[in-house]
Design a protein around this motif. Sequence first.
Motif, short mmCIF file in Angstrom:
data_model
loop_
_atom_site.label_atom_id
_atom_site.label_comp_id
_atom_site.label_asym_id
_atom_site.label_seq_id
_atom_site.Cartn_x
_atom_site.Cartn_y
_atom_site.Cartn_z
N THR A 2 2.78 -9.27 0.70
CA THR A 2 1.67 -8.56 1.32
C THR A 2 1.96 -7.07 1.44
N HIS A 39 -2.14 -3.35 -3.50
CA HIS A 39 -2.89 -4.42 -2.84
C HIS A 39 -4.31 -4.00 -2.48
N ALA A 98 -2.01 -6.59 11.27
CA ALA A 98 -3.25 -6.65 10.50
C ALA A 98 -4.00 -7.92 10.88
N LEU A 99 -5.27 -7.81 11.13
CA LEU A 99 -6.11 -8.95 11.47
C LEU A 99 -7.19 -9.12 10.42
N SER A 100 -7.44 -10.36 10.03
CA SER A 100 -8.55 -10.65 9.13
C SER A 100 -9.83 -10.69 9.97
N PRO A 101 -10.97 -10.47 9.33
CA PRO A 101 -12.23 -10.58 10.07
C PRO A 101 -12.39 -11.98 10.64
#
Length: 107
Positions: A2, A39, A98-101
């Motif tokens: 990542t 990325h 980091a956060l995903s929606p």
Amino acid sequence: MTAGLRVLLRISIADGHEAEFEELWQSHAETVRGFPDNHGQQLLRERDEQGSYTVLTDWTDEPSFRAFEQSPEQQAYLRKLWAIRAGGEMRLLEVVHALSPAATAGT
């Protein structure tokens, strides 16, 4: 692997060269996406300031980004960019969290 490094590049483009820059960036973006440690990338334009852009790119780590910077492809792009650039600055940002929606209903 990542992304662990986000590169924030602010670019000022000389008056009258905005469309040329956007085309140049979009063309080069296809090359950048071919680098395995890239990325993703975004080109953002300031709403109220003509010729002011921000480029965001995500990389596995700083060594992979630095290797990209020295690549023949990036050097050729920079030569074209510098001819129409009025200024800019670059910042290297370490991704801490980091956060995903959030998932939307019904998906």
